[in-house]
Design an enzyme around this catalytic site. Structure first.
Site, short mmCIF file in Angstrom:
data_model
loop_
_atom_site.label_atom_id
_atom_site.label_comp_id
_atom_site.label_asym_id
_atom_site.label_seq_id
_atom_site.Cartn_x
_atom_site.Cartn_y
_atom_site.Cartn_z
N LYS A 16 -37.51 30.17 -8.80
CA LYS A 16 -38.52 30.68 -9.45
C LYS A 16 -38.12 31.53 -10.87
O LYS A 16 -38.70 31.52 -11.95
CB LYS A 16 -38.93 31.89 -8.68
CG LYS A 16 -39.85 31.50 -7.37
CD LYS A 16 -40.41 32.29 -6.36
CE LYS A 16 -39.64 33.44 -6.00
NZ LYS A 16 -38.48 33.12 -5.02
N ARG A 91 -45.03 39.30 -1.92
CA ARG A 91 -44.28 38.84 -0.83
C ARG A 91 -44.76 39.08 0.54
O ARG A 91 -44.48 38.59 1.52
CB ARG A 91 -42.72 39.46 -0.68
CG ARG A 91 -41.88 39.14 -1.94
CD ARG A 91 -40.62 38.52 -1.24
NE ARG A 91 -39.34 38.49 -1.62
CZ ARG A 91 -38.71 38.60 -2.71
NH1 ARG A 91 -39.40 38.78 -3.86
NH2 ARG A 91 -37.42 38.43 -2.59
N ARG A 125 -24.96 30.28 -6.24
CA ARG A 125 -25.75 30.96 -7.49
C ARG A 125 -24.86 31.80 -8.03
O ARG A 125 -23.96 32.65 -7.37
CB ARG A 125 -27.00 31.55 -7.10
CG ARG A 125 -27.61 32.33 -7.97
CD ARG A 125 -28.87 32.63 -7.99
NE ARG A 125 -29.62 33.55 -6.76
CZ ARG A 125 -30.58 33.79 -6.36
NH1 ARG A 125 -31.57 33.37 -6.89
NH2 ARG A 125 -30.47 34.80 -5.57
N ARG A 158 -24.45 37.41 -6.18
CA ARG A 158 -25.22 38.47 -5.55
C ARG A 158 -24.74 38.90 -4.24
O ARG A 158 -24.67 37.98 -3.64
CB ARG A 158 -26.61 38.15 -5.59
CG ARG A 158 -27.45 38.41 -7.11
CD ARG A 158 -28.80 38.08 -7.02
NE ARG A 158 -29.48 38.21 -6.04
CZ ARG A 158 -31.04 38.05 -5.70
NH1 ARG A 158 -31.49 37.39 -6.69
NH2 ARG A 158 -31.51 38.14 -4.70
N ARG A 169 -33.11 36.05 4.84
CA ARG A 169 -34.22 36.16 3.77
C ARG A 169 -34.87 35.07 3.99
O ARG A 169 -36.42 35.08 3.66
CB ARG A 169 -33.40 36.19 2.33
CG ARG A 169 -32.73 37.31 2.00
CD ARG A 169 -31.62 37.35 0.74
NE ARG A 169 -32.31 36.74 -0.31
CZ ARG A 169 -31.59 36.20 -1.12
NH1 ARG A 169 -30.34 35.96 -1.11
NH2 ARG A 169 -32.04 35.93 -2.58
P1 AMP Z 1 -35.34 38.49 -5.36
O1 AMP Z 1 -34.39 38.67 -6.36
O2 AMP Z 1 -36.58 38.11 -5.60
O3 AMP Z 1 -34.55 37.67 -4.21
O4 AMP Z 1 -35.39 40.00 -4.60
C1 AMP Z 1 -34.24 40.68 -4.29
C2 AMP Z 1 -34.38 41.70 -3.13
O5 AMP Z 1 -35.29 42.79 -3.81
C3 AMP Z 1 -35.29 41.37 -2.02
O6 AMP Z 1 -34.55 40.92 -0.87
C4 AMP Z 1 -36.02 42.58 -1.58
O7 AMP Z 1 -35.13 43.47 -0.87
C5 AMP Z 1 -36.44 43.04 -2.89
N1 AMP Z 1 -37.66 42.50 -3.36
C6 AMP Z 1 -38.05 42.00 -4.41
N2 AMP Z 1 -39.25 41.72 -4.53
C7 AMP Z 1 -40.04 42.23 -3.64
C8 AMP Z 1 -41.20 42.35 -3.00
N3 AMP Z 1 -42.25 41.67 -3.69
N4 AMP Z 1 -41.54 43.13 -1.89
C9 AMP Z 1 -40.42 43.81 -1.33
N5 AMP Z 1 -39.17 43.73 -1.60
C10 AMP Z 1 -38.91 43.11 -2.72
#
Ligand code: AMP
Length: 222
Positions: A16, A91, A125, A158, A169
């Site tokens: 994404k 989410r 990554r 990360r 996840r």
């Molecule tokens: P991502 O980079 O999208 O994988 O997000 C990294 C982390 O940020 C996730 O594992 C969550 O802890 C938090 N996070 C990101 N977007 C959301 C969301 N829409 N709702 C809740 N937590 C989020």
């Protein structure tokens, strides 16, 4: 001018962020990643940042109310007035329902990616510490080891991109986020893009996504 409010939905590691960052210049709307918003808040070491770090490190979702508040602040900025590409939000069904009251999504693009690709992608990554550009040790290598092609920043892995957290996840995605596919299908907003081959270059998927967006932008025949 029509506003373009797009949501990219797909499991962690679906690409994404990579696709959204390439779409933003052609579409003229910003890429808003809630993951980036969360990481910025953590980096700033605010009280809230310290609290949400405990969720993020484990790959858990941070509470809906906090996430919605942080995102709403970002969307009030002038660069979002003609639209945005949302990556990582919503989410949960709750987030989608609350968001429906704040803003009107035009199009939801669902990236269909099998688990084995996700695991390969995330465990390889690399992200630039300075500008956030995403690389992959197998498929999207930087020209120099651990150095960003764009800004010479240092590349890092990360903390949540490790095998145990990746699996957690993915489980959370299937349980809490996947029901959104049905939610948006019922609203007639959903389009699917398949990405089931690790070797397909990102540009090709970006082209597929652009085709879907162009179809959406075409005026419908009377
Ligand atoms: P991502 O980079 O999208 O994988 O997000 C990294 C982390 O940020 C996730 O594992 C969550 O802890 C938090 N996070 C990101 N977007 C959301 C969301 N829409 N709702 C809740 N937590 C989020």
């Amino acid at each position: 001018m029509i506003t373009l409010k797009i949501v990219l939905i797909g499991p962690p590691g679906a690409g994404k962020g990579t696709y959204a960052s390439r779409l933003t210049s052609t579409l003229g709307v910003p890429h808003i990643s809630t993951g980036d918003i969360v990481r910025e808040e953590i980096k700033a070491q605010t009280k809230l940042g310290k609290m949400i770090k405990t969720y993020s490190d484990k790959g858990e979702l941070i509470p809906d109310e906090i996430m919605i508040k942080l995102l709403a602040e970002k969307l009030r900025k002038p660069d979002c007035k003609n639209g945005f590409i949302l990556d990582g939000f919503p989410r949960t069904i709750k987030q989608a329902e609350v968001f429906d009251r704040i803003s009107k999504i035009n199009l939801v693009i669902n990236l269909n990616v099998p688990d084995y690709i996700i695991i390969q992608r995330l465990s390889n990554r690399l992200v630039c510490r300075r500008c956030g550009t995403i690389y992959n040790k197998l498929t999207l290598k930087p020209k120099r080891d651990n150095v960003c092609d764009k800004c010479d920043g240092e590349l890092y892995q990360r903390k949540d991109d490790n095998p145990k957290v990746i699996q957690d996840r993915l489980n959370i995605y299937r349980k809490k986020t996947e029901p959104l596919i049905e939610y948006y299908k019922k609203k007639n907003l959903l389009k699917n893009v398949r990405c089931d081959d690790l070797k397909i270059p990102p540009e090709e998927i970006v082209e597929k996504i652009k085709t879907v967006i162009n179809q959406f932008q075409k005026p419908s025949k009377p």
